[in-house]
Scaffold this active site. Structure first.
Site, PDB file in Angstrom:
ATOM      1  N   HIS A   1       0.840  -1.201   0.000  1.00 27.15           N
ATOM      2  CA  HIS A   1       0.000   0.000   0.000  1.00 27.15           C
ATOM      3  C   HIS A   1       0.874   1.249   0.000  1.00 27.15           C
ATOM      4  O   HIS A   1       2.095   1.174   0.078  1.00 27.15           O
ATOM      5  CB  HIS A   1      -0.980  -0.009   1.171  1.00 27.15           C
ATOM      6  CG  HIS A   1      -0.369  -0.002   2.534  1.00 27.15           C
ATOM      7  ND1 HIS A   1       0.373  -1.058   3.037  1.00 27.15           N
ATOM      8  CD2 HIS A   1      -0.363   0.935   3.516  1.00 27.15           C
ATOM      9  CE1 HIS A   1       0.767  -0.781   4.266  1.00 27.15           C
ATOM     10  NE2 HIS A   1       0.352   0.428   4.578  1.00 27.15           N
TER      11      HIS A   1
ATOM     12  N   HIS B   1      -7.530  -1.094   5.222  1.00 27.33           N
ATOM     13  CA  HIS B   1      -6.472  -0.234   5.757  1.00 27.33           C
ATOM     14  C   HIS B   1      -6.275   0.949   4.814  1.00 27.33           C
ATOM     15  O   HIS B   1      -6.210   2.104   5.246  1.00 27.33           O
ATOM     16  CB  HIS B   1      -5.196  -1.040   5.916  1.00 27.33           C
ATOM     17  CG  HIS B   1      -4.077  -0.278   6.556  1.00 27.33           C
ATOM     18  ND1 HIS B   1      -4.114   0.125   7.872  1.00 27.33           N
ATOM     19  CD2 HIS B   1      -2.894   0.170   6.063  1.00 27.33           C
ATOM     20  CE1 HIS B   1      -3.007   0.791   8.162  1.00 27.33           C
ATOM     21  NE2 HIS B   1      -2.257   0.826   7.073  1.00 27.33           N
TER      22      HIS B   1
ATOM     23  N   HIS C   1       5.908   1.930   4.041  1.00 27.38           N
ATOM     24  CA  HIS C   1       5.926   0.709   3.221  1.00 27.38           C
ATOM     25  C   HIS C   1       6.412   0.979   1.792  1.00 27.38           C
ATOM     26  O   HIS C   1       6.848   0.040   1.115  1.00 27.38           O
ATOM     27  CB  HIS C   1       4.530   0.075   3.173  1.00 27.38           C
ATOM     28  CG  HIS C   1       4.078  -0.464   4.488  1.00 27.38           C
ATOM     29  ND1 HIS C   1       4.096  -1.810   4.791  1.00 27.38           N
ATOM     30  CD2 HIS C   1       3.618   0.166   5.605  1.00 27.38           C
ATOM     31  CE1 HIS C   1       3.664  -1.984   6.037  1.00 27.38           C
ATOM     32  NE2 HIS C   1       3.370  -0.800   6.544  1.00 27.38           N
TER      33      HIS C   1
END
Length: 360
Positions: free
Chosen positions: A147, A204, A152
């Protein structure tokens, strides 16, 4: 700027409403009860509004990148060798190497040891990932991004520039930086012997993906790289979706085999197992796992991977269908027979209790 349907004027009006509520609070009746009630409402609404504004700034503006860079500098100074001791797994010609980055994140290298080719998952610290690439003596050919959050995706730029033939995969719905190869649900990425399937798991973030390494080609266990969907004994926050959305994504994972290895995006194991003990204090599987995790963390060893079979036995966010958990949380909140509604509300209640437990 919009955030989940909030236009800029809408946010402005909401902010003015909070100011008006504060003014009313100051002039409210003599009743202390009324004053306390308004104060509690004001604080709750203020926190929600401030979070939405902050999240929008983090994900949609350069301020998010600056915050990530600050996180990166602090983590490198505090953990020059990483926050945990990595414990790689070697199968028949395939190696999975966790790379501890930032303060509690994990990036991963998936390596075809025969072809000397590597895939990086969520490479948030490009320096740490590059060091592992050089140590392993492999060629980076692909980045799989779960994502868009900077912790990340922050290393996508530097690594893709350094490795000119490296492809950056992820969801086109998520605004992933330096994305070159968009993926949809059940698309497969092939690198040497590695067959990796993308599974859409929104909640999320809107475009969150998890990646499933097929174990059949190397006659080993399949591996799930879950990003911020699923952790050891926990699950990610629902920032861009509903409880129903998140529940559907968790059910996608529940459909995989018990021997599937779980490689999560964060080292949250000890904290999550403490909370699981609050909601299911008599769960013996949780108690056994907690003892093992505490031994690991005393030596600063990583706690990944677990298996999905294990997670089913103690992870409360995967147990909303279990009578034991429903009884622990009280009567089911949904109407009888409406399993989806009831489980989604149980998931929301678990998240609320988790947040309360964390704030103590």
């Amino acid at each position: 700027m919009a955030w989940q349907g909030w236009t800029a004027p809408g946010l402005w009006v909401a902010g003015c409403g909070l100011l008006l509520l504060a003014f009313v609070l100051l002039l409210c009746p003599r009743s202390c009860r009324a004053r306390r009630g308004l104060r509690g409402l004001l604080m709750t609404r203020s926190r929600r509004l401030l979070f939405r504004i902050g999240y929008s700034l983090y994900t949609r503006t350069w301020l998010g990148y600056l915050f990530y860079r600050q996180q990166l500098r602090r983590a490198r100074n505090r953990y020059p060798k990483g926050h945990s001791k990595a414990q790689p797994r070697l199968f028949n010609g395939v190696k999975v190497l966790p790379i501890p980055v930032l303060s509690d994140n994990y990036s991963y290298l998936i390596i075809d040891t025969q072809a000397r080719l590597a895939v990086a998952v969520d490479p948030s610290d490009p320096r740490a990932v590059q060091a592992s690439i050089e140590k392993e003596g492999v060629t980076l050919v692909a980045i799989l991004c779960t994502h868009k959050h900077w912790d990340h995706s922050g290393g996508n730029r530097d690594l893709s520039r350094r490795h000119r033939d490296c492809r950056v995969y992820g969801s086109p719905q998520d605004g992933i930086p330096y994305l070159t190869h968009p993926l949809c649900h059940q698309d497969v990425v092939s690198v040497g012997r590695l067959q990796i399937q993308a599974l859409a798991t929104p909640g999320h973030t809107q475009g969150h993906l998890v990646y499933l390494l097929d174990g059949e080609p190397y006659r080993g266990p399949s591996c799930l790289f879950s990003g911020d969907l699923l952790f050891l004994s926990g699950c990610g926050r629902t920032f861009e979706g509903t409880a129903e959305t998140m529940l559907s994504s968790l059910d996608t994972v529940l459909g995989l085999g018990d021997d599937t290895l779980l490689w999560p995006g964060h080292e949250y194991a000890e904290e999550n197992l403490v909370f699981a003990g609050v909601v299911e204090p008599e769960n013996l599987a949780r108690e056994r796992k907690m003892q093992w995790v505490q031994r690991q963390r005393m030596e600063r060893k990583s706690t990944c991977p677990s298996t999905l079979g294990e997670e089913r036995s103690y992870n409360p966010f995967l147990r909303t269908h279990c009578l034991a958990l429903q009884e622990a949380l009280g009567p089911g909140p949904g109407p009888k027979g409406d399993d989806g509604c009831s489980r989604a509300q149980l998931l929301e209640e678990l998240r609320r209790l988790k947040d309360m437990h964390k704030s103590k």
